[in-house]
Motif scaffolding. Structure first.
Motif, PDB file in Angstrom:
ATOM      1  N   GLN A 219       0.844  -1.194   0.000  1.00  0.00           N
ATOM      2  CA  GLN A 219       0.000   0.000   0.000  1.00  0.00           C
ATOM      3  C   GLN A 219       0.882   1.247   0.000  1.00  0.00           C
ATOM      4  O   GLN A 219       1.690   1.445   0.898  1.00  0.00           O
ATOM      5  N   CYS A 220       0.752   2.088  -1.015  1.00  0.00           N
ATOM      6  CA  CYS A 220       1.587   3.276  -1.145  1.00  0.00           C
ATOM      7  C   CYS A 220       1.437   4.183   0.071  1.00  0.00           C
ATOM      8  O   CYS A 220       0.320   4.461   0.535  1.00  0.00           O
ATOM      9  N   GLY A 221       2.564   4.667   0.580  1.00  0.00           N
ATOM     10  CA  GLY A 221       2.534   5.491   1.776  1.00  0.00           C
ATOM     11  C   GLY A 221       1.898   6.849   1.580  1.00  0.00           C
ATOM     12  O   GLY A 221       1.496   7.492   2.546  1.00  0.00           O
ATOM     13  N   HIS A 222       1.758   7.301   0.335  1.00  0.00           N
ATOM     14  CA  HIS A 222       1.211   8.635   0.097  1.00  0.00           C
ATOM     15  C   HIS A 222      -0.297   8.687   0.319  1.00  0.00           C
ATOM     16  O   HIS A 222      -0.776   9.428   1.171  1.00  0.00           O
ATOM     17  N   GLN A 223      -1.052   7.875  -0.433  1.00  0.00           N
ATOM     18  CA  GLN A 223      -2.506   7.885  -0.302  1.00  0.00           C
ATOM     19  C   GLN A 223      -3.089   6.474  -0.336  1.00  0.00           C
ATOM     20  O   GLN A 223      -4.300   6.319  -0.473  1.00  0.00           O
ATOM     21  N   GLY A 224      -2.232   5.463  -0.228  1.00  0.00           N
ATOM     22  CA  GLY A 224      -2.725   4.094  -0.142  1.00  0.00           C
ATOM     23  C   GLY A 224      -2.935   3.401  -1.464  1.00  0.00           C
ATOM     24  O   GLY A 224      -3.646   2.389  -1.524  1.00  0.00           O
ATOM     25  N   GLY A 225      -2.358   3.908  -2.544  1.00  0.00           N
ATOM     26  CA  GLY A 225      -2.521   3.275  -3.847  1.00  0.00           C
ATOM     27  C   GLY A 225      -1.897   1.889  -3.902  1.00  0.00           C
ATOM     28  O   GLY A 225      -0.956   1.585  -3.154  1.00  0.00           O
ATOM     29  N   CYS A 243       3.498   4.259  -8.397  1.00  0.00           N
ATOM     30  CA  CYS A 243       2.129   4.126  -7.891  1.00  0.00           C
ATOM     31  C   CYS A 243       1.132   4.535  -8.976  1.00  0.00           C
ATOM     32  O   CYS A 243       1.265   5.609  -9.581  1.00  0.00           O
ATOM     33  N   PRO A 244       0.128   3.711  -9.240  1.00  0.00           N
ATOM     34  CA  PRO A 244      -0.832   4.030 -10.304  1.00  0.00           C
ATOM     35  C   PRO A 244      -1.778   5.176  -9.959  1.00  0.00           C
ATOM     36  O   PRO A 244      -2.477   5.683 -10.839  1.00  0.00           O
ATOM     37  N   THR A 249       7.148   7.216  -6.837  1.00  0.00           N
ATOM     38  CA  THR A 249       8.047   6.203  -7.386  1.00  0.00           C
ATOM     39  C   THR A 249       9.031   5.742  -6.321  1.00  0.00           C
ATOM     40  O   THR A 249       9.698   6.564  -5.685  1.00  0.00           O
ATOM     41  N   PHE A 250       9.117   4.413  -6.142  1.00  0.00           N
ATOM     42  CA  PHE A 250       9.980   3.844  -5.114  1.00  0.00           C
ATOM     43  C   PHE A 250      10.915   2.807  -5.731  1.00  0.00           C
ATOM     44  O   PHE A 250      10.498   2.013  -6.583  1.00  0.00           O
ATOM     45  N   ARG A 251      12.175   2.791  -5.273  1.00  0.00           N
ATOM     46  CA  ARG A 251      13.116   1.777  -5.721  1.00  0.00           C
ATOM     47  C   ARG A 251      12.758   0.451  -5.078  1.00  0.00           C
ATOM     48  O   ARG A 251      12.554   0.365  -3.869  1.00  0.00           O
ATOM     49  N   LEU A 252      12.675  -0.581  -5.887  1.00  0.00           N
ATOM     50  CA  LEU A 252      12.181  -1.874  -5.402  1.00  0.00           C
ATOM     51  C   LEU A 252      13.157  -2.588  -4.477  1.00  0.00           C
ATOM     52  O   LEU A 252      12.746  -3.385  -3.633  1.00  0.00           O
TER      53      LEU A 252
END
Length: 283
Positions: A219-225, A243-244, A249-252
């Protein structure tokens, strides 16, 4: 007060203005480097609350000095500093606001309006002081501080009640086991392509490069995407997931944020491989 704010959150009449402003802000802040700068991606923390400290500190200090004899010049200087320092704080705040959900943007719009009124009152205070009308200048400054206090209340509600600017993935990490939880055979994970597994009701994004596996909250830390549905940029150790929902954008390989609106890294987990079996645990 709580009932009034609850009504504001549901005031759809604000959406027409909000949507137009959102489009305008996103058009102005289209360059990715500018957005990352104002979001605070380089800092690892939202930039807006950091920048706000300068005008708030200046205005509060000026209010104290205005109450003391012989401090007119010092108070005026602080108000001028606070008024000028508000510009970068406003820019960062608008860019953050433009990536929020619609109900958050409603409160954010009123928050920004209150601060704009407060700034106008402080500007009027400077004009009055420059013409020798010190009494009017003090009155306008105290009025500005009062309105700014109301705006700050709304900003606190936006952050702490509505979760704007908070890493919403952090609570998900707390739900995962502190001890090692078995995920499955490493050989079953695709090479160089992320996959999602659910552990104790939490979706975890796994990324395998050779014998190394990275695990992070999906779950994306920004808004939960849903990062598991995001596009992949790059390959191998440099691969990133986008994040869609808003493009964070996060390094895997380590969850480090590369581009905003997320300002912080994506929470990662410990991984362990024994006899070809992958297990994860919280840090």
């Amino acid at each position: 007060m709580r009932q009034m704010i609850s009504r504001l959150e549901k005031t759809t009449a604000l959406d027409a203005v909000s949507d137009r402003l959102q489009s305008a802000v996103q058009a102005v802040a289209r360059p990715k480097r500018l957005r990352d700068l104002l979001h605070g991606t380089w800092l690892g923390h939202p930039l807006h609350p950091v920048l706000v400290q300068v005008p708030v500190g200046a205005f509060m200090s000026a209010a104290v000095l205005d109450a003391l004899p012989g401090q007119r010049k010092a108070a005026t200087t602080l108000i001028a500093v606070g008024t000028a320092a508000a510009a970068p704080a406003i820019a960062a705040g608008w860019v953050d606001w433009s990536s929020l959900s619609r109900d958050q943007r409603r409160i954010g719009l009123i928050h920004a309006t209150a601060n704009a009124v407060a700034l106008g009152l402080y500007a009027g205070s400077l004009v009055a002081r420059s013409s020798g009308r010190w009494g009017r200048g003090r009155l306008l400054a105290y009025a500005g501080l009062s309105v700014a206090g109301g705006g700050a209340y709304l900003g606190g509600h936006l952050s702490y009640e509505q979760g704007a600017g908070m890493n919403v993935a952090a609570p998900e990490k707390l739900r995962l086991p502190a001890d090692w939880a078995e995920v499955g055979e490493v050989a079953s994970l695709p090479e160089g392509r992320p996959t999602v597994r659910t552990i104790d009701g939490v979706r975890v994004l796994l990324y395998r490069v050779g014998d190394d596996v990275t695990a992070m909250v999906e779950q994306c830390g920004h808004q939960g995407g849903p990062l598991g549905e995001g596009e992949i940029e790059g390959s191998g150790a440099d691969a990133c997931v986008v994040c869609p929902w808003h493009g964070s954008t996060f390094r895997l390989t380590d969850g480090v944020v590369q581009h905003g609106p997320a300002a912080g890294d994506q929470p990662t987990l410990r991984t362990r491989i024994r006899d070809g079996v992958l297990s994860i645990a919280t840090p």
